[in-house]
Motif scaffolding. Structure first.
Motif, PDB file in Angstrom:
ATOM      1  N   LEU A   1       0.840  -1.205   0.000  1.00  0.00           N
ATOM      2  CA  LEU A   1       0.000   0.000   0.000  1.00  0.00           C
ATOM      3  C   LEU A   1       0.875   1.256   0.000  1.00  0.00           C
ATOM      4  CD1 LEU A   1      -2.615  -1.217   2.643  1.00  0.00           C
ATOM      5  CD2 LEU A   1      -3.115  -0.755   0.219  1.00  0.00           C
ATOM      6  N   GLU A   2       1.955   1.233   0.757  1.00  0.00           N
ATOM      7  CA  GLU A   2       2.843   2.397   0.850  1.00  0.00           C
ATOM      8  C   GLU A   2       3.597   2.626  -0.454  1.00  0.00           C
ATOM      9  OE1 GLU A   2       3.317   4.632   3.247  1.00  0.00           O
ATOM     10  OE2 GLU A   2       2.053   3.788   4.835  1.00  0.00           O
ATOM     11  N   GLU A   3       4.120   1.558  -1.056  1.00  0.00           N
ATOM     12  CA  GLU A   3       4.852   1.699  -2.317  1.00  0.00           C
ATOM     13  C   GLU A   3       3.955   2.292  -3.405  1.00  0.00           C
ATOM     14  OE1 GLU A   3       7.912   1.522  -3.473  1.00  0.00           O
ATOM     15  OE2 GLU A   3       7.375   1.654  -5.607  1.00  0.00           O
ATOM     16  N   ALA A   4       2.684   1.921  -3.367  1.00  0.00           N
ATOM     17  CA  ALA A   4       1.744   2.413  -4.388  1.00  0.00           C
ATOM     18  C   ALA A   4       1.174   3.783  -4.032  1.00  0.00           C
ATOM     19  CB  ALA A   4       0.606   1.403  -4.551  1.00  0.00           C
ATOM     20  N   GLY A   5       1.471   4.265  -2.847  1.00  0.00           N
ATOM     21  CA  GLY A   5       0.874   5.538  -2.426  1.00  0.00           C
ATOM     22  C   GLY A   5      -0.639   5.445  -2.313  1.00  0.00           C
ATOM     23  N   ALA A   6      -1.113   4.259  -1.933  1.00  0.00           N
ATOM     24  CA  ALA A   6      -2.566   4.026  -1.872  1.00  0.00           C
ATOM     25  C   ALA A   6      -3.186   4.710  -0.656  1.00  0.00           C
ATOM     26  CB  ALA A   6      -2.847   2.522  -1.815  1.00  0.00           C
ATOM     27  N   ASP A   7      -4.443   4.997  -0.779  1.00  0.00           N
ATOM     28  CA  ASP A   7      -5.214   5.617   0.296  1.00  0.00           C
ATOM     29  C   ASP A   7      -5.740   4.494   1.185  1.00  0.00           C
ATOM     30  OD1 ASP A   7      -6.582   7.506   1.725  1.00  0.00           O
ATOM     31  OD2 ASP A   7      -8.227   7.696   0.285  1.00  0.00           O
ATOM     32  N   TYR A   8      -5.236   4.416   2.423  1.00  0.00           N
ATOM     33  CA  TYR A   8      -5.731   3.355   3.305  1.00  0.00           C
ATOM     34  C   TYR A   8      -5.814   3.823   4.751  1.00  0.00           C
ATOM     35  CZ  TYR A   8      -1.004   2.126   5.086  1.00  0.00           C
ATOM     36  OH  TYR A   8       0.235   2.133   5.690  1.00  0.00           O
ATOM     37  N   VAL A   9      -6.678   3.148   5.481  1.00  0.00           N
ATOM     38  CA  VAL A   9      -6.849   3.428   6.900  1.00  0.00           C
ATOM     39  C   VAL A   9      -6.398   2.199   7.687  1.00  0.00           C
ATOM     40  CG1 VAL A   9      -8.552   3.740   8.738  1.00  0.00           C
ATOM     41  CG2 VAL A   9      -8.782   4.992   6.585  1.00  0.00           C
ATOM     42  N   GLU A  10      -5.590   2.430   8.696  1.00  0.00           N
ATOM     43  CA  GLU A  10      -5.149   1.356   9.590  1.00  0.00           C
ATOM     44  C   GLU A  10      -6.183   1.313  10.719  1.00  0.00           C
ATOM     45  OE1 GLU A  10      -2.431  -1.470  10.220  1.00  0.00           O
ATOM     46  OE2 GLU A  10      -1.454   0.223   9.207  1.00  0.00           O
ATOM     47  N   VAL A  11      -7.132   0.397  10.586  1.00  0.00           N
ATOM     48  CA  VAL A  11      -8.328   0.447  11.432  1.00  0.00           C
ATOM     49  C   VAL A  11      -8.021   0.453  12.929  1.00  0.00           C
ATOM     50  CG1 VAL A  11     -10.439  -0.799  12.083  1.00  0.00           C
ATOM     51  CG2 VAL A  11      -9.837  -0.498   9.671  1.00  0.00           C
ATOM     52  N   THR A  12      -7.145  -0.464  13.390  1.00  0.00           N
ATOM     53  CA  THR A  12      -6.947  -0.568  14.846  1.00  0.00           C
ATOM     54  C   THR A  12      -6.191   0.623  15.424  1.00  0.00           C
ATOM     55  OG1 THR A  12      -4.906  -1.851  14.633  1.00  0.00           O
ATOM     56  CG2 THR A  12      -6.977  -3.093  14.802  1.00  0.00           C
ATOM     57  N   ARG A  13      -5.532   1.412  14.552  1.00  0.00           N
ATOM     58  CA  ARG A  13      -4.829   2.585  15.071  1.00  0.00           C
ATOM     59  C   ARG A  13      -5.711   3.829  15.029  1.00  0.00           C
ATOM     60  NH1 ARG A  13       0.988   1.837  11.991  1.00  0.00           N
ATOM     61  NH2 ARG A  13       1.170  -0.397  12.389  1.00  0.00           N
TER      62      ARG A  13
ATOM     63  N   ASP B   1      -9.424   6.092  15.653  1.00  0.00           N
ATOM     64  CA  ASP B   1     -10.157   6.612  16.815  1.00  0.00           C
ATOM     65  C   ASP B   1     -11.459   5.828  17.032  1.00  0.00           C
ATOM     66  OD1 ASP B   1     -11.136   8.142  18.819  1.00  0.00           O
ATOM     67  OD2 ASP B   1     -10.935  10.066  17.760  1.00  0.00           O
ATOM     68  N   GLU B   2     -11.670   5.412  18.262  1.00  0.00           N
ATOM     69  CA  GLU B   2     -12.914   4.680  18.570  1.00  0.00           C
ATOM     70  C   GLU B   2     -14.154   5.507  18.271  1.00  0.00           C
ATOM     71  OE1 GLU B   2     -13.349   2.581  22.275  1.00  0.00           O
ATOM     72  OE2 GLU B   2     -11.260   1.920  22.204  1.00  0.00           O
ATOM     73  N   ALA B   3     -14.035   6.824  18.501  1.00  0.00           N
ATOM     74  CA  ALA B   3     -15.182   7.717  18.255  1.00  0.00           C
ATOM     75  C   ALA B   3     -15.566   7.718  16.778  1.00  0.00           C
ATOM     76  CB  ALA B   3     -14.845   9.130  18.716  1.00  0.00           C
ATOM     77  N   ALA B   4     -14.595   7.372  15.923  1.00  0.00           N
ATOM     78  CA  ALA B   4     -14.860   7.316  14.480  1.00  0.00           C
ATOM     79  C   ALA B   4     -15.206   5.894  14.039  1.00  0.00           C
ATOM     80  CB  ALA B   4     -13.650   7.828  13.706  1.00  0.00           C
ATOM     81  N   GLY B   5     -15.477   5.015  15.010  1.00  0.00           N
ATOM     82  CA  GLY B   5     -15.844   3.635  14.666  1.00  0.00           C
ATOM     83  C   GLY B   5     -14.638   2.778  14.333  1.00  0.00           C
ATOM     84  N   LEU B   6     -13.467   3.260  14.714  1.00  0.00           N
ATOM     85  CA  LEU B   6     -12.249   2.493  14.429  1.00  0.00           C
ATOM     86  C   LEU B   6     -11.709   1.895  15.742  1.00  0.00           C
ATOM     87  CD1 LEU B   6     -10.667   5.072  11.935  1.00  0.00           C
ATOM     88  CD2 LEU B   6     -11.932   2.984  11.370  1.00  0.00           C
ATOM     89  N   GLY B   7     -10.444   1.513  15.758  1.00  0.00           N
ATOM     90  CA  GLY B   7      -9.840   0.934  16.961  1.00  0.00           C
ATOM     91  C   GLY B   7      -9.929  -0.593  16.956  1.00  0.00           C
ATOM     92  N   THR B   8      -9.267  -1.201  17.927  1.00  0.00           N
ATOM     93  CA  THR B   8      -9.212  -2.672  18.001  1.00  0.00           C
ATOM     94  C   THR B   8     -10.605  -3.266  18.184  1.00  0.00           C
ATOM     95  OG1 THR B   8      -6.938  -2.634  18.838  1.00  0.00           O
ATOM     96  CG2 THR B   8      -8.234  -4.614  19.298  1.00  0.00           C
ATOM     97  N   GLY B   9     -11.461  -2.536  18.898  1.00  0.00           N
ATOM     98  CA  GLY B   9     -12.827  -3.022  19.098  1.00  0.00           C
ATOM     99  C   GLY B   9     -13.568  -3.235  17.782  1.00  0.00           C
ATOM    100  N   ALA B  10     -13.327  -2.342  16.833  1.00  0.00           N
ATOM    101  CA  ALA B  10     -13.980  -2.464  15.527  1.00  0.00           C
ATOM    102  C   ALA B  10     -13.519  -3.731  14.807  1.00  0.00           C
ATOM    103  CB  ALA B  10     -13.683  -1.226  14.674  1.00  0.00           C
ATOM    104  N   MET B  11     -12.221  -4.056  14.973  1.00  0.00           N
ATOM    105  CA  MET B  11     -11.704  -5.272  14.351  1.00  0.00           C
ATOM    106  C   MET B  11     -12.301  -6.509  15.025  1.00  0.00           C
ATOM    107  SD  MET B  11      -7.785  -6.548  13.643  1.00  0.00           S
ATOM    108  CE  MET B  11      -7.294  -7.084  15.289  1.00  0.00           C
ATOM    109  N   MET B  12     -12.329  -6.498  16.353  1.00  0.00           N
ATOM    110  CA  MET B  12     -12.840  -7.664  17.075  1.00  0.00           C
ATOM    111  C   MET B  12     -14.323  -7.896  16.762  1.00  0.00           C
ATOM    112  SD  MET B  12     -10.005  -8.500  18.205  1.00  0.00           S
ATOM    113  CE  MET B  12     -10.410 -10.025  19.069  1.00  0.00           C
TER     114      MET B  12
END
Lengths: 245, 245
Positions: free
Chosen positions: A22-34, A36-47
């Motif tokens: 993803l980095e080599e391609a300069g792709a747009d991505y979100v690292e979900v577990t890193r 914000d929980e308030a934005a529906g992300l975080g480890t809880g969202a993965m679990m």
């Protein structure tokens, strides 16, 4: 389109093979577990996704990638899926299966690297399987690293399109993964890999070329690249490395 | 077009996952190592290909498949390649990646099943790692079989297209591989899997439906289907099975 990458926070692990592409391609991505929980992300969202009782085709384990409605699991599968979209797969259809075969062989070696410190059970502490780990690590260093690396060196040498890449005549995600594999082995087993450059010159040169790529260099210098650590598949336990001579 | 399948003679092993797909499809294939040396077949032909110094993209290990000029290696990759050609892959492109993710999860479990009898090193005899094997096998039975099988049962239950298949609304190579995985576990660990049918009813029913398919039934009754044995990934060592109660 923003990709969502789901992987354990705090370690490179298997997620790193996907991040590098993803980095080599300069792709747009979100690292979900890193995120914000308030934005529906975080480890809880993965679990929640892993444990969902109504999700169609839930994944077994991280890493997994979300692209719109589709969830793709298993590292090599994610890369097979992303490769063409990111311009990091061979153009030739047949060579894409060659790339996937190589990627799966890299994955096999990653599993074996992990099992050097956990040969008996992932559920047991390292300290409770240290003696077994010493036997397995010694076999890994003496037999498995040479067997895999001689093979990959030979693949580069016999690549009819170029000796600079593992498959085809341009960089693919397999080359990026090979960098990561070598980097992890050098971290975990510095003594055993001390002569890597002379033993496997083409692989060592590939490793150095990947590091020098502008986007990879910027990524490696950023705080998105987590340091190696002992929660990862590649762990530096000096007692498992080759004995100093 | 005749496919050529390269795998060790004398055992089911990882080659069996490919064989089941070829047999279900009624495909034309040659089992290279079981062929006549005078016809350029036999184990020597496989070893020559593995060790070739000029072959483009040599495989690391069997099984591998030859389709014309193309060599495809790694079990899951071979099935991903063959699936659409044999009519054993989902029609939907996205679901093909779901199938591949499931197949790779099956492959992970096969590796763990293998490591129950060889936790320390593939190079060492089983007899020389029996104590470690007992620890690993016990963890596999108590933790890993339930974790994987609960997951696969859940995948069937949550499959939005049908509860009769792992992915989509028709038989795929993943279902055939699931039969083989269950069959292997039942052979290796008869006591630990005694209640499989009540614990995982959908998987058990899938296993039974696969056996009843006319081409699979004919294959299983033929001498092309080798018996389970202790050279395979699934080995029946009673001392590694669950203790009788």
């Amino acid at each position: 389109m923003t990709y969502r990458l789901y992987y354990w926070d705090g370690l490179q692990g298997r997620g790193e093979f996907v991040r590098l592409a993803l980095e080599e391609a300069g792709a747009d991505y979100v690292e979900v577990t890193r995120g914000d929980e308030a934005a529906g992300l975080g480890t809880g969202a993965m679990m929640a996704r892993l444990g969902s009782k109504d999700e169609a085709y839930p994944p077994f384990a991280p890493p997994f990638l979300q692209d719109g409605e589709l969830i793709v699991s298993q590292t090599a599968n994610i890369l097979f899926y992303l490769g063409p979209k990111l311009g990091l797969a061979p153009r030739d259809e047949g060579l894409r299966y060659v790339a996937n075969g190589l990627q799966l062989t890299i994955a096999d070696m990653v599993t074996e690297a992990h099992d050097t410190h956990h040969p008996l059970a992932g559920n047991l502490y390292y300290e409770d399987q240290k003696d077994a780990a010493k036997v397995r690590a010694s076999d890994f260093i003496d037999h498995r690293i040479p067997k895999f690396m001689r093979y990959f060196e030979r693949v580069m040498k016999q690549n009819p399109a170029s000796e600079d890449f593992l498959v085809g005549d341009a960089l693919t995600y397999v080359d990026l993964s090979m960098f990561q594999l070598i980097d992890g082995l050098m971290y975990a087993f510095p003594r055993a890999t001390k002569r890597f450059g002379t033993q496997y010159p083409k692989l060592a040169a590939l490793h150095d070329r990947v590091i020098a790529r502008p986007r990879i260099a910027a990524y490696l210098a950023s705080d998105r690249r987590l340091p190696h650590n002992e929660a990862c598949v590649f762990r530096h336990y000096p007692e498992l490395d080759k004995t100093a001579r």
